[in-house]
Write a protein that holds these residues in place. Structure first.
Motif, PDB file in Angstrom:
ATOM      1  N   ILE A  76       0.842  -1.199   0.000  1.00 20.93           N
ATOM      2  CA  ILE A  76       0.000   0.000   0.000  1.00 20.93           C
ATOM      3  C   ILE A  76       0.872   1.241   0.000  1.00 20.93           C
ATOM      4  O   ILE A  76       1.818   1.327   0.769  1.00 20.93           O
ATOM      5  CB  ILE A  76      -0.883   0.075   1.244  1.00 20.93           C
ATOM      6  N   LEU A  78       0.783   5.570   0.066  1.00 22.86           N
ATOM      7  CA  LEU A  78       0.044   6.820   0.178  1.00 22.86           C
ATOM      8  C   LEU A  78       0.922   7.968  -0.320  1.00 22.86           C
ATOM      9  O   LEU A  78       0.661   9.120  -0.040  1.00 22.86           O
ATOM     10  CB  LEU A  78      -0.361   7.078   1.630  1.00 22.86           C
ATOM     11  N   LEU A 131       0.006  -1.678   7.113  1.00 17.99           N
ATOM     12  CA  LEU A 131      -0.351  -0.320   7.511  1.00 17.99           C
ATOM     13  C   LEU A 131       0.873   0.497   7.862  1.00 17.99           C
ATOM     14  O   LEU A 131       0.938   1.688   7.591  1.00 17.99           O
ATOM     15  CB  LEU A 131      -1.287  -0.394   8.711  1.00 17.99           C
ATOM     16  N   TYR A 132       1.874  -0.159   8.467  1.00 17.24           N
ATOM     17  CA  TYR A 132       3.082   0.566   8.816  1.00 17.24           C
ATOM     18  C   TYR A 132       3.733   1.105   7.550  1.00 17.24           C
ATOM     19  O   TYR A 132       4.237   2.219   7.518  1.00 17.24           O
ATOM     20  CB  TYR A 132       4.068  -0.342   9.551  1.00 17.24           C
ATOM     21  N   ALA A 134       2.217   1.849   4.748  1.00 16.09           N
ATOM     22  CA  ALA A 134       1.405   2.938   4.210  1.00 16.09           C
ATOM     23  C   ALA A 134       1.820   4.261   4.824  1.00 16.09           C
ATOM     24  O   ALA A 134       1.952   5.270   4.138  1.00 16.09           O
ATOM     25  CB  ALA A 134      -0.074   2.668   4.479  1.00 16.09           C
ATOM     26  N   VAL A 135       2.050   4.237   6.138  1.00 22.34           N
ATOM     27  CA  VAL A 135       2.456   5.472   6.788  1.00 22.34           C
ATOM     28  C   VAL A 135       3.882   5.847   6.387  1.00 22.34           C
ATOM     29  O   VAL A 135       4.194   7.016   6.189  1.00 22.34           O
ATOM     30  CB  VAL A 135       2.319   5.348   8.314  1.00 22.34           C
ATOM     31  N   ALA A 136       4.723   4.825   6.225  1.00 23.14           N
ATOM     32  CA  ALA A 136       6.110   5.107   5.840  1.00 23.14           C
ATOM     33  C   ALA A 136       6.157   5.815   4.479  1.00 23.14           C
ATOM     34  O   ALA A 136       6.969   6.714   4.267  1.00 23.14           O
ATOM     35  CB  ALA A 136       6.919   3.821   5.803  1.00 23.14           C
ATOM     36  N   LEU A 138       4.097   7.861   3.398  1.00 23.98           N
ATOM     37  CA  LEU A 138       3.731   9.265   3.571  1.00 23.98           C
ATOM     38  C   LEU A 138       4.979  10.123   3.773  1.00 23.98           C
ATOM     39  O   LEU A 138       4.978  11.309   3.474  1.00 23.98           O
ATOM     40  CB  LEU A 138       2.805   9.431   4.778  1.00 23.98           C
TER      41      LEU A 138
ATOM     42  N   PHE B  35      -7.358   0.573  11.155  1.00 26.67           N
ATOM     43  CA  PHE B  35      -6.481   1.734  11.217  1.00 26.67           C
ATOM     44  C   PHE B  35      -7.328   2.930  10.838  1.00 26.67           C
ATOM     45  O   PHE B  35      -7.645   3.134   9.679  1.00 26.67           O
ATOM     46  CB  PHE B  35      -5.319   1.570  10.242  1.00 26.67           C
ATOM     47  N   LEU B 105      -8.779   0.191   6.187  1.00 21.40           N
ATOM     48  CA  LEU B 105      -8.097   1.487   6.133  1.00 21.40           C
ATOM     49  C   LEU B 105      -8.756   2.398   5.109  1.00 21.40           C
ATOM     50  O   LEU B 105      -9.036   3.568   5.359  1.00 21.40           O
ATOM     51  CB  LEU B 105      -6.618   1.294   5.770  1.00 21.40           C
ATOM     52  N   LEU B 240       0.210  10.706  12.846  1.00 16.42           N
ATOM     53  CA  LEU B 240       0.484   9.360  12.323  1.00 16.42           C
ATOM     54  C   LEU B 240       1.873   8.851  12.676  1.00 16.42           C
ATOM     55  O   LEU B 240       2.016   7.704  13.122  1.00 16.42           O
ATOM     56  CB  LEU B 240       0.304   9.334  10.806  1.00 16.42           C
ATOM     57  N   ILE B 244       2.952   5.264  14.686  1.00 12.65           N
ATOM     58  CA  ILE B 244       3.837   4.279  14.083  1.00 12.65           C
ATOM     59  C   ILE B 244       5.064   4.070  14.961  1.00 12.65           C
ATOM     60  O   ILE B 244       5.518   2.950  15.191  1.00 12.65           O
ATOM     61  CB  ILE B 244       4.271   4.782  12.696  1.00 12.65           C
ATOM     62  N   LEU B 248       1.296   0.435  17.027  1.00 14.62           N
ATOM     63  CA  LEU B 248      -0.128   0.657  16.815  1.00 14.62           C
ATOM     64  C   LEU B 248      -0.990   0.140  17.956  1.00 14.62           C
ATOM     65  O   LEU B 248      -2.131   0.530  18.107  1.00 14.62           O
ATOM     66  CB  LEU B 248      -0.556  -0.037  15.518  1.00 14.62           C
ATOM     67  N   TYR B 286       8.174  12.111  10.218  1.00 14.04           N
ATOM     68  CA  TYR B 286       8.011  10.872   9.461  1.00 14.04           C
ATOM     69  C   TYR B 286       9.335  10.137   9.294  1.00 14.04           C
ATOM     70  O   TYR B 286       9.412   8.917   9.423  1.00 14.04           O
ATOM     71  CB  TYR B 286       7.402  11.171   8.086  1.00 14.04           C
ATOM     72  N   LEU B 290      10.385   6.530  10.534  1.00 11.64           N
ATOM     73  CA  LEU B 290      10.879   5.538   9.581  1.00 11.64           C
ATOM     74  C   LEU B 290      12.167   4.890  10.084  1.00 11.64           C
ATOM     75  O   LEU B 290      12.338   3.670   9.991  1.00 11.64           O
ATOM     76  CB  LEU B 290      11.178   6.239   8.258  1.00 11.64           C
ATOM     77  N   LEU B 293      11.414   2.483  12.630  1.00 13.89           N
ATOM     78  CA  LEU B 293      10.759   1.311  12.041  1.00 13.89           C
ATOM     79  C   LEU B 293      11.765   0.330  11.464  1.00 13.89           C
ATOM     80  O   LEU B 293      11.561  -0.881  11.505  1.00 13.89           O
ATOM     81  CB  LEU B 293       9.813   1.740  10.927  1.00 13.89           C
ATOM     82  N   PRO B 297      10.256  -3.048  13.462  1.00 16.44           N
ATOM     83  CA  PRO B 297       9.151  -2.887  12.513  1.00 16.44           C
ATOM     84  C   PRO B 297       7.784  -2.777  13.189  1.00 16.44           C
ATOM     85  O   PRO B 297       6.834  -2.345  12.568  1.00 16.44           O
ATOM     86  CB  PRO B 297       9.222  -4.163  11.678  1.00 16.44           C
TER      87      PRO B 297
END
Lengths: 358, 309
Positions: A76, A78, A131-132, A134-136, A138, B35, B105, B240, B244, B248, B286, B290, B293, B297
């Motif tokens: 996904i 975005l 979902l993670y 999808a946000v990444a 962004l 979500f 979503l 958001l 993340i 979540l 963001y 990232l 993450l 993850p």
């Protein structure tokens, strides 16, 4: 009756593996392309070209790119709007900074730059999913929004990040009338749709689909997730980047970073959902739907209002548009999660039997 | 040094505000696996309802008691959120039991549009004020320790306090009450929860209501700070990375994530921003998320993701 494959025997491997295995499909698509290339330019007026046909073609190219990633590879995103922006600004820079750069080459180079960005921002997909991810994606969107607004080099030192392209020409053919722009876009979209159709039935496309269905299992049977995922990001971003370059060059003419905001990313995702995930035809349906719906509502709602004697203000129309648009998305996901492409497939199935349903 | 600490505290306060919005995400994800992209629209909707109800109530009472008007407005806005929760469950979620995360979503993206449209149609699309009597003036602290002291916004401080209380209550709710346990069961597996007799539909209404109330609180705080306007819906996008980063499924994660993002944003804006032309707050959050993450993850406090074939 009309749509029936009886009597069409495949005697060679080539016949078995062609894109449209049924003659009716083949002729139908050729007919549609011929209609779009020959008849439409004669029928449509300038408003039709500017407001509907050109945006539809370019956005369906972008939706096709997003569909390759979301629908075929299951990642996904975005951030599609960001890749459109990268394509547009990169193509712009190639065009103005290199003397004698041909238009088509600039557009394709814009796409390639976008593909590079796609690989870069696709790297998180190797670690995170769903979902993670999808946000990444962004992150790509917001980073590009910022970069094109603040880094002056990209926009050739223009103050607000707005740039413009004055004249479009290809091999001496000056593309300035709406009909010519339309044909130019049509050429691109037909070519790219063909490429997409071929990719998805080749090794690479099958790998994407295996990754989409279950990436761990795909890895077990010997598909390299890194190669497949990143190639999906690259190809998808290439398509989206070329679409972005076309959007800037051909549709807008002059644009600023806001033309490729996060709303554009959502819009592209909606096209894919409504059209049908994992369907090339679906990308076109989705783009048509999303392009035409607001125009239709804009014309239609005030008309309804005046019919019952209420004048609906433009603000109310835009709010009603939001409501109807949102409800339709919800409605589609509930009633037909596979999108308009699935309805088309059902219609074809019915046609095979018609008029003798047994 | 004083300036650094001031920035740090400013970041922590901003982080608490992000946490409030992030909490709404976590609540709904934790207990229904959705979500909820519509959280931002819910904040906008709740804040609009609050602002207008308060205005109307104040008008009806003749402007005598602001407190009473606000109380009426709070209840009214709460009821509006109850209606939203009920409508979402009745018309959307009930029909999408056991669908994939991606579908859910996208449905919430649709709900976002509907809420934005409905909210602005009913309550209008101007800029409104929420006045709940929050003190606005800044105070100086620790003047003895640093030259010039540290400037702190009282409003931010109260907001942070409210957020902390809310988090405490929610943690208790999830861990100690039967409803909280049922919510966690639903999050694990819709069908299994249903099969042991948990009423899925009612649970969903409850959880969306709780998220609606959280959105209302967030909306009041943000609204009294910035004014209630359409851009309030975009706080979801700011929150958001917080979700993340924190994971979540974790309520404490939302808080810690919020603090990290808040501090990171402010410090980067002040110390790195001028070097690259400013305005990096938005994407820096963001990118920070990232980077986290890539190493974890599932986020800092998220449940470990296990893949089975």
């Amino acid at each position: 009756m009309l749509y029936r494959e009886n009597g069409q025997f495949k005697t060679t491997y080539a016949a078995d593996q062609q894109i449209f295995t049924i003659a009716q499909d083949r002729w139908f698509v050729i007919g549609v392309v011929a209609f779009a290339a020959l008849i439409v330019p004669m029928l449509a007026d300038e408003y039709m070209f500017r407001a509907i046909l050109i945006p539809f073609l370019i956005l369906s190219l972008a939706a096709l790119g997003v569909n390759l990633l979301v629908g075929f590879c299951g990642q996904i995103t975005l951030g599609a709007g960001a890749f459109m922006a990268v394509g547009a600004y990169a193509a712009y820079n190639f065009l103005i900074r290199i003397d004698g750069m041909p238009l088509v080459a600039a557009l394709l180079l814009g796409g390639l730059t976008s593909a590079g960005m796609g690989i870069l921002f696709g790297i998180p997909s190797l670690r995170v999913r769903g979902l993670y991810l999808a946000v990444a994606t962004l992150a790509a969107q917001f980073f590009c929004d910022w970069a094109f607004l603040r880094i002056k080099w990209f926009t050739n030192d223009s103050s607000s990040g707005s740039v413009s392209v004055s004249e479009l020409s290809m091999f001496g053919w000056v593309i300035d009338s709406p009909a010519e722009k339309y044909l130019f876009c049509l050429g691109f979209i037909v070519l790219f749709a063909l490429i997409a159709a071929n990719l998805t039935r080749a090794t690479i496309g099958r790998q994407w689909m295996a990754i989409r269905d279950m990436d761990v299992a795909a890895e077990v049977i010997g598909i390299r997730p890194m190669y497949s995922k990143l190639s999906a990001f690259a190809v998808s971003s290439f398509f989206v980047g070329v679409a972005g370059a076309l959007w800037g060059f051909v549709h807008l003419g002059s644009w600023e970073p806001a033309a490729f905001s996060v709303d554009r990313s959502f819009q592209l995702l909606f096209m894919v959902i409504i059209g049908g995930m994992g369907s090339i035809l679906g990308s076109f349906f989705g783009a048509a739907f999303i392009v035409i719906l607001p125009i239709f509502l804009n014309q239609f709602l005030p008309a309804i209002g005046s019919l019952v004697g209420i004048t609906i203000s433009t603000a109310a129309v835009s709010h009603a548009e939001l409501i109807i648009f949102g409800s339709l998305i919800v409605f589609f996901l509930i009633v037909e999660p596979h999108g308009l492409a699935r309805l088309w497939a059902i219609a074809k199935e019915k046609l095979r039997l018609w008029p003798f349903p047994h | 040094m004083g300036f650094f600490i001031e920035t740090l505290i400013g970041g922590l306060m901003a982080g608490m505000l992000y946490s409030l919005v992030a909490l709404g995400f976590v609540l709904i994800f934790k207990s229904s696996g959705v979500f909820n992209f519509a959280q931002g629209a819910m904040v906008l909707f709740a804040a609009l309802a609050m602002a207008r109800f308060s205005e109307w109530a104040n008008h009806a009472l003749g402007g005598d008691s602001l407190l009473l008007a606000n109380l009426i407005a709070f209840v009214g806005a709460g009821l509006a959120m109850l209606f939203v929760a009920w409508a979402v469950e009745r018309f959307v979620l009930r029909k999408l039991v056991n669908q994939e995360g991606a579908t859910l979503l996208m449905v919430t993206l649709g709900i976002t549009y509907v809420l934005e449209g409905v909210g602005q149609t009913i309550f209008g699309s101007e800029i409104y004020n929420i006045d709940v009597g929050m003190p606005k003036e800044p105070v100086m602290m620790l003047e003895s320790m640093f030259e010039g002291g540290i400037l702190i916004n009282k409003e931010d401080f109260i907001a942070a306090l409210i957020a902390a209380v809310l988090v405490g209550l929610l943690t208790l709710f999830f861990q100690k009450t039967p409803v909280g346990r049922a919510l966690r069961a639903v999050a694990d597996d819709h069908q299994a929860a249903q099969s042991i007799g948990i009423p899925l539909n009612r649970i969903w209404v409850i959880v969306w209501l709780v998220a609606g109330i959280v959105a209302l609180v967030a909306g009041i705080i943000w609204g009294s700070k910035l004014g209630v306007q359409f851009s309030l819906a975009t706080v979801a996008l700011r929150a958001l990375p917080v979700v993340i980063l924190g994971g979540l499924t974790s309520v404490p994660g939302a808080i810690v994530g919020g603090l990290i993002i808040g501090v990171g944003e402010k410090l980067s804006e002040v110390y790195i921003g001028p070097m690259v032309g400013g305005g990096i707050e938005i994407w820096f959050a963001y990118v920070l998320a990232l980077v986290f993450l890539l190493f974890r993850p599932q986020g800092l406090f998220g449940e470990k993701i296990i893949n089975r074939v």
